[in-house]
Write a protein that holds these residues in place. Structure first.
Motif, short mmCIF file in Angstrom:
data_model
loop_
_atom_site.label_atom_id
_atom_site.label_comp_id
_atom_site.label_asym_id
_atom_site.label_seq_id
_atom_site.Cartn_x
_atom_site.Cartn_y
_atom_site.Cartn_z
N HIS A 118 -15.46 -39.67 48.23
CA HIS A 118 -16.35 -40.13 49.29
C HIS A 118 -16.42 -39.09 50.42
CE1 HIS A 118 -18.44 -42.92 51.90
NE2 HIS A 118 -17.52 -42.74 52.83
N ARG A 119 -15.27 -38.56 50.81
CA ARG A 119 -15.29 -37.59 51.92
C ARG A 119 -15.98 -36.29 51.52
NH1 ARG A 119 -9.80 -36.57 54.42
NH2 ARG A 119 -10.83 -35.19 55.91
N ALA A 120 -15.71 -35.84 50.31
CA ALA A 120 -16.34 -34.61 49.85
C ALA A 120 -17.86 -34.80 49.80
CB ALA A 120 -15.78 -34.21 48.49
N GLU A 121 -18.29 -35.99 49.36
CA GLU A 121 -19.74 -36.28 49.32
C GLU A 121 -20.33 -36.28 50.72
OE1 GLU A 121 -19.88 -39.00 45.23
OE2 GLU A 121 -19.89 -40.00 47.20
N GLN A 122 -19.57 -36.87 51.65
CA GLN A 122 -20.05 -36.87 53.04
C GLN A 122 -20.16 -35.47 53.60
OE1 GLN A 122 -17.54 -39.56 55.31
NE2 GLN A 122 -19.20 -41.04 55.31
N TRP A 123 -19.19 -34.64 53.26
CA TRP A 123 -19.26 -33.24 53.70
C TRP A 123 -20.54 -32.60 53.19
CZ3 TRP A 123 -13.77 -30.83 52.42
CH2 TRP A 123 -12.82 -31.38 53.31
N GLN A 124 -20.75 -32.77 51.88
CA GLN A 124 -21.90 -32.12 51.26
C GLN A 124 -23.21 -32.62 51.87
OE1 GLN A 124 -22.63 -32.93 47.10
NE2 GLN A 124 -23.41 -30.86 46.75
N ALA A 125 -23.25 -33.94 52.14
CA ALA A 125 -24.49 -34.54 52.64
C ALA A 125 -24.88 -33.99 54.01
CB ALA A 125 -24.32 -36.06 52.72
N GLN A 126 -23.89 -33.43 54.72
CA GLN A 126 -24.20 -32.93 56.06
C GLN A 126 -24.90 -31.58 56.05
OE1 GLN A 126 -21.91 -33.50 59.48
NE2 GLN A 126 -20.36 -34.69 58.40
N PHE A 127 -24.90 -30.95 54.90
CA PHE A 127 -25.63 -29.69 54.79
C PHE A 127 -27.03 -30.04 54.29
CE2 PHE A 127 -21.25 -28.51 54.36
CZ PHE A 127 -21.15 -27.28 54.99
N SER A 128 -28.03 -29.80 55.08
CA SER A 128 -29.35 -30.06 54.52
C SER A 128 -29.72 -28.83 53.71
CB SER A 128 -30.37 -30.27 55.64
OG SER A 128 -30.61 -29.05 56.30
#
Ligand SMILES: *Cc1c(COP(=O)(O)O)cnc(C)c1O
Length: 460
Positions: free
Chosen positions: A360-370
């Motif tokens: 979940h955290r890794a996904e959240q990290w990735q999602a912050q990069f547009s």
């Protein structure tokens, strides 16, 4: 050229500037004068090379930057994105909030560190964490020193100086950072007697080596390496039995030393301090800042008569433990006693973080990069990876994790750039990619991690 020298502001002119007056109030004359002289010297050199005199404004900017640098601590926080939980180079175990508060209390007021409040006279600093250690492990007695290397040297000196120490060839290990068992033995004035072979050692090997000069049987945890295949080592209980028969004490350097079982966390079994005590070793030593998750300390536990001798040896004064350490250790041990280790102690929080949470955290990290933010040659992906415990415990063991990987920039170059951010981000490189492992990144560092990564990747 000489004209330029004349344009350079004088020291007095600089000091009279309001901005420099503010710096003087903040940092004092000593630091500011040193910075002023350094900046003027640099500018004179530049003029001598054909450069121009700096403006007052430019000099003030440089001065300010120089002073910020001069007063910033050399020990600076970093983001540990390596996934190695007990990373010796990054400061090993982080302390629980309870331990941090205890350290703060111990630092900010006088205490009964070495004062017996009932008797109104000198007491012993060694009483402070000892009872908790005994309660948690079943040991008769315990004493805490500066670190485990010190604990081993001290215990060997007390138990075996001038005597032979019998140890298996498979345990003559180098832990790292200069801790090599044979050298430590020499330092303590004990004579090393190696028995068995690299891969197989039996109790009878120890038994045959025993003579009138034998002072100690020693067992050392392999820590950072494994021997696999056709191997044998006597159990602690077997060594304790031999000790019982011969009257020669047995000591174990447990290295990491855990108080709770690692198996429920999907890891191999790491020997616990309690098991050593139950097996009947006379003295066991362990680190405070490895799996225990406390401050840097060396724990010595075991039979009271040996601990008493250790407490009376002059060398203990040189390995003396600080009040803030004792306070943090006490608070850390309390978490174990209240069975809250996995909730409170960062090492155990990280070990016990479920994979879903890391995903979940890794996904959240990735999602912050547009995608729009990324240069076309850079790509981000989530990748199955492995975190490790580190700290010389559980070699070869790992825990599944999900890492954010960055490709498109040469990994060593990218890793170096990430180390230059504030705070520096320390990464792992695997399969020719930079990996960011959420397991060891504090949730409070998530935003700054992303912002700093964006800044670096944006620059390509
Ligand atoms: C880590 C370790 C040491 C050294 O302990 P420190 O607390 O770093 O001084 C000694 N022996 C073993 C087996 C270790 O794993």
């Amino acid at each position: 050229m000489t004209n330029e020298f004349r344009k350079l502001p004088s020291v007095d002119k600089l000091l009279s500037q309001p901005a420099v007056q503010t710096l003087l109030t903040q940092h004092g004359t000593l630091l500011v004068m040193a910075a002023v002289r350094a900046e003027l010297t640099i500018n004179r050199d530049e003029i001598a090379q054909g450069g121009l005199a700096a403006t007052v404004e430019a000099l003030i900017d440089n001065l300010t930057a120089r002073l910020v640098e001069a007063v910033s601590p050399t020990l600076q926080p970093v983001i540990n994105a390596t996934g190695v939980i007990i990373h010796t180079n990054l400061g090993r175990a982080l302390l629980s909030e309870r331990a941090q508060r205890a350290m703060q209390h111990a630092a900010s007021a006088y205490s009964n560190l070495e004062y017996n409040l009932d008797a109104g006279k000198r007491g012993s600093r060694y009483v402070h964490a000892a009872d908790l250690l005994c309660q948690l492990t079943g040991a008769e007695s315990a004493v805490v020193v500066n670190n485990n290397a010190g604990a081993v040297i001290l215990a060997l000196t007390v138990l075996a100086q001038g005597h032979e120490v019998v140890i298996s060839r498979s345990q003559l290990v180098e832990i790292g950072g200069g801790f090599r068992v044979p050298d430590i033995m020499t330092q303590s004035g004990a004579k090393l007697v190696e028995v068995g072979t690299t891969n197989r050692t039996y109790v009878r090997d120890y038994e045959r080596a025993i003579n009138v000069d034998t002072g100690l049987l020693l067992s050392v945890h392999h820590s950072n390496y494994q021997i696999t295949g056709f191997t044998a080592e006597p159990t602690l209980a077997e060594l304790a039995q031999l000790s019982h028969k011969t009257g020669i004490p047995v000591m174990e350097d447990l290295g990491s030393g855990t108080l709770i079982d690692t198996v429920p966390f999907g890891l191999d079994h790491e020997p616990t301090i309690q098991e050593s005590i139950i097996a009947g070793v006379d003295i066991v030593t362990a680190s405070g800042d490895k799996l225990l998750g406390g401050p840097q300390a060396g724990l010595i536990l075991g039979k009271k008569r040996f601990i008493d001798q250790i407490k009376q040896h002059p060398l203990i004064r040189a390995l003396r433990v600080d009040k803030t350490t004792l306070a943090a250790l006490h608070a850390t041990l309390l978490a174990y006693l209240e069975q809250k280790a996995t909730q409170e102690i960062p090492v155990w929080q990280m070990i016990s973080t479920p994979l879903e949470q890391l995903v979940h955290r890794a996904e959240q990290w990735q999602a912050q990069f547009s995608a729009a933010h990324l240069p076309s040659h850079v790509s981000l992906a989530l990748s199955d990876s492995q975190s490790t415990v580190g700290g010389g415990s559980l070699p070869g063991q790992s825990m599944p994790t999900k890492a954010l990987t960055i490709t498109g920039i040469a990994p060593h170059k990218l890793a170096a750039q990430l180390r230059q951010t504030t705070p520096p981000i320390i990464t792992r490189i695997g399969q020719d990619r930079v990996l960011l492992d959420p397991r060891t990144v504090l949730p409070t560092q998530d935003q700054i991690l992303i912002d700093n990564c964006k800044a670096i990747i944006g620059q390509g």
